[in-house]
Design a protein around this motif. Structure first.
Motif, PDB file in Angstrom:
ATOM      1  N   ARG A 155       0.862  -1.285  -0.141  1.00 22.09           N
ATOM      2  CA  ARG A 155      -0.015  -0.044  -0.025  1.00 22.09           C
ATOM      3  C   ARG A 155       0.808   1.208  -0.065  1.00 22.09           C
ATOM      4  O   ARG A 155       0.543   2.343  -0.692  1.00 22.09           O
ATOM      5  CB  ARG A 155      -0.791   0.111   1.311  1.00 22.09           C
ATOM      6  CG  ARG A 155      -2.029  -1.228   1.240  1.00 22.09           C
ATOM      7  CD  ARG A 155      -2.613  -1.156   2.473  1.00 22.09           C
ATOM      8  NE  ARG A 155      -3.610  -2.398   2.629  1.00 22.09           N
ATOM      9  CZ  ARG A 155      -3.589  -3.056   3.963  1.00 22.09           C
ATOM     10  NH1 ARG A 155      -3.735  -2.281   4.865  1.00 22.09           N
ATOM     11  NH2 ARG A 155      -4.325  -4.139   3.833  1.00 22.09           N
ATOM     12  N   GLY A 187       2.224   2.397  -3.210  1.00 17.58           N
ATOM     13  CA  GLY A 187       1.435   2.982  -4.283  1.00 17.58           C
ATOM     14  C   GLY A 187       0.649   2.149  -5.390  1.00 17.58           C
ATOM     15  O   GLY A 187       0.010   2.235  -6.135  1.00 17.58           O
ATOM     16  N   ASN A 213      -2.322   0.675  -4.690  1.00 22.23           N
ATOM     17  CA  ASN A 213      -3.728   1.180  -5.073  1.00 22.23           C
ATOM     18  C   ASN A 213      -3.837   2.020  -6.447  1.00 22.23           C
ATOM     19  O   ASN A 213      -5.049   1.967  -6.787  1.00 22.23           O
ATOM     20  CB  ASN A 213      -4.308   1.808  -3.822  1.00 22.23           C
ATOM     21  CG  ASN A 213      -4.361   1.087  -2.372  1.00 22.23           C
ATOM     22  OD1 ASN A 213      -3.190   0.576  -1.961  1.00 22.23           O
ATOM     23  ND2 ASN A 213      -5.417   0.585  -1.964  1.00 22.23           N
ATOM     24  N   GLY A 214      -2.873   2.876  -6.330  1.00 21.02           N
ATOM     25  CA  GLY A 214      -2.821   4.017  -7.609  1.00 21.02           C
ATOM     26  C   GLY A 214      -2.817   3.265  -8.688  1.00 21.02           C
ATOM     27  O   GLY A 214      -3.645   3.808  -9.934  1.00 21.02           O
ATOM     28  N   SER A 266      -8.662   7.899   2.481  1.00 19.14           N
ATOM     29  CA  SER A 266      -7.767   8.978   1.871  1.00 19.14           C
ATOM     30  C   SER A 266      -7.405   8.981   0.421  1.00 19.14           C
ATOM     31  O   SER A 266      -7.139   9.742  -0.245  1.00 19.14           O
ATOM     32  CB  SER A 266      -6.383   9.075   2.645  1.00 19.14           C
ATOM     33  OG  SER A 266      -5.444   7.973   2.515  1.00 19.14           O
ATOM     34  N   GLN A 267      -7.784   7.659  -0.031  1.00 16.75           N
ATOM     35  CA  GLN A 267      -7.500   7.377  -1.528  1.00 16.75           C
ATOM     36  C   GLN A 267      -8.294   8.073  -2.371  1.00 16.75           C
ATOM     37  O   GLN A 267      -8.175   8.132  -3.439  1.00 16.75           O
ATOM     38  CB  GLN A 267      -7.344   5.827  -1.892  1.00 16.75           C
ATOM     39  CG  GLN A 267      -8.807   5.093  -1.612  1.00 16.75           C
ATOM     40  CD  GLN A 267      -8.625   3.784  -1.631  1.00 16.75           C
ATOM     41  OE1 GLN A 267      -7.560   2.955  -2.018  1.00 16.75           O
ATOM     42  NE2 GLN A 267      -9.787   3.016  -1.571  1.00 16.75           N
ATOM     43  N   TRP A 268      -9.552   8.414  -2.029  1.00 20.11           N
ATOM     44  CA  TRP A 268     -10.443   9.078  -2.742  1.00 20.11           C
ATOM     45  C   TRP A 268     -10.230  10.549  -2.704  1.00 20.11           C
ATOM     46  O   TRP A 268     -10.925  11.670  -3.473  1.00 20.11           O
ATOM     47  CB  TRP A 268     -11.984   9.061  -2.140  1.00 20.11           C
ATOM     48  CG  TRP A 268     -11.998   7.521  -1.898  1.00 20.11           C
ATOM     49  CD1 TRP A 268     -12.484   6.835  -0.709  1.00 20.11           C
ATOM     50  CD2 TRP A 268     -12.148   6.422  -3.068  1.00 20.11           C
ATOM     51  NE1 TRP A 268     -12.443   5.425  -0.797  1.00 20.11           N
ATOM     52  CE2 TRP A 268     -12.622   5.189  -2.086  1.00 20.11           C
ATOM     53  CE3 TRP A 268     -12.401   6.247  -4.340  1.00 20.11           C
ATOM     54  CZ2 TRP A 268     -12.565   4.009  -2.858  1.00 20.11           C
ATOM     55  CZ3 TRP A 268     -12.413   5.333  -5.076  1.00 20.11           C
ATOM     56  CH2 TRP A 268     -12.622   4.088  -4.310  1.00 20.11           C
TER      57      TRP A 268
END
Length: 377
Positions: A318, A321, A323-324, A356-358
């Motif tokens: 995670r 990055g 998730n990106g 926070s990913q949004w």
């Protein structure tokens, strides 16, 4: 006077399932769940969760009419993992009558105490892929087939009951699909590929079914979700059922894996939204014509909404990055299909890393679900 009866026959189980459709018929935000799926989930001969669970179902009657339902569940694997003696309540629906709701939960409490349980919590299912939480915000928002919808009076009843306190909240976001991939994701994607050698992989059906990658997805889910609220590790039989239910029918353009060499370290599974299609079925039944409504979504994506069903990345990746990479790929797929909005699944309100990913997208929290807990005297 309220009478509580335990479900003991197949006819009564059908009545148990049917009560939800009757209670919410005509509601523009509620989504009928697939009837055959509900029946299979609740049957010990169909649901592999009964390897580690036991359950009982109760119906409430008033003046000879069914006015409520509830499931009592003990997940022994989860209780061992979290070192507790907990009975869960789920499939909890009732008319706006406080005597009905309290009588139903009293039945669950008594059933649990008779089996040595010292606390009650819910709404929860058998495992984490079942629906969890009671809707407390977002009653005017279209629901999905993966979460509970309920009337506003449900949490009002819970607040009145002695001993029940908030135990956990989940939030869900409505996310606008951007016209272009945000620069942040594009930069992260390039950096991750260059620095760590991670890459996006699009599976073939053969890889998922015949080479075992479908099972590896849920093995990865076990690893990434293990510390989340109430999580119960999935067994081999449970994983096999999930592969059959989701992986075999998924549009593989909407499934993304992140690979480090030959090792899968993250995944994203998304489906076009079936919400409006299911509202056009007869009480969640695919026959005689409900299948056509669902097929139009499954084959031709006749919906502006895509559901972000499951996303998981190993903890150590995670921060790198990964998730990106998932979002960079999926956004491009969503754009190609013409999806306008994405619906996230439930996320714990305390999970800052996930929430926070949004921040780089146009995202709004539009629903909140709550689990309640009570110590049994």
């Amino acid at each position: 006077m309220i009478e509580i009866r335990e479900v003991t026959t197949k006819k009564e189980l059908k009545q148990f399932v049917q009560f939800y459709y009757d209670l919410y018929r005509g509601n523009d935000c509620a989504v009928p769940f697939l009837y055959f799926d509900e029946m299979a989930t609740l049957r010990s001969d169909k649901n592999p969760s009964f390897e580690c669970c036991e359950s009982a179902y109760f119906l409430a009657y008033k003046d000879g009419k069914i006015v409520g339902r509830v499931a009592a569940i003990i997940n022994r694997r989860a209780n061992e993992r979290w070192d507790c003696h907990q009975v869960r309540f789920g499939w909890f629906d009732f008319i706006d009558d406080f005597e009905v709701s309290t009588a139903l939960l009293k039945a669950v409490e008594d059933w649990g105490k008779a089996r040595g349980m010292v606390e009650i919590a819910g709404p929860l299912g058998f495992i984490d892929t079942d629906r969890e939480g009671m809707l407390v915000e977002g009653f005017d928002q279209l629901s999905t087939m993966y979460v509970n919808y309920n009337y506003p009076y449900y949490p009002q009843h819970m607040e009145r009951m002695d001993g029940f306190k908030k135990d956990n909240d989940y939030v869900e976001c409505k996310v606008k699909v951007p016209e272009e991939v945000p620069m942040k994701f594009a930069k992260v994607t390039e950096m991750v590929r260059r620095r760590y050698g991670l890459r996006v992989h699009k599976f073939t059906r053969h890889e998922l079914i015949n080479e075992g990658y479908g099972r590896k997805v849920f093995d990865l889910l076990n690893a990434t979700y293990k510390d989340l609220y109430g999580f119960s590790q999935l067994s081999d039989k449970q994983i096999d059922k999930l592969v059959n239910d989701y992986i075999k029918i998924a549009d593989l353009n909407l499934v993304t894996a992140i690979m480090d060499g030959d090792e899968m370290v993250g995944f994203g599974i998304t489906f076009p939204s079936f919400s409006r299609a299911l509202q056009k079925t007869r009480d969640g039944r695919l026959f005689p014509m409900g299948w056509w409504q669902v097929l139009k979504i499954l084959k031709w994506h006749k919906t502006p909404i895509v559901d972000l069903l499951l996303i998981g990345v190993l903890p150590e990746y995670r921060a790198k990055g990964a998730n990106g990479l998932i979002f960079d790929d999926l956004i491009r797929q969503f754009q190609a299909y013409g999806f306008e909005w994405a619906e996230t699944g439930p996320m714990m309100e305390t999970n800052d890393g996930v929430l926070s990913q949004w921040q780089y997208l146009e995202a709004t929290i539009h629903r909140r679900h709550r689990c309640y807990r009570k110590i049994l005297g």
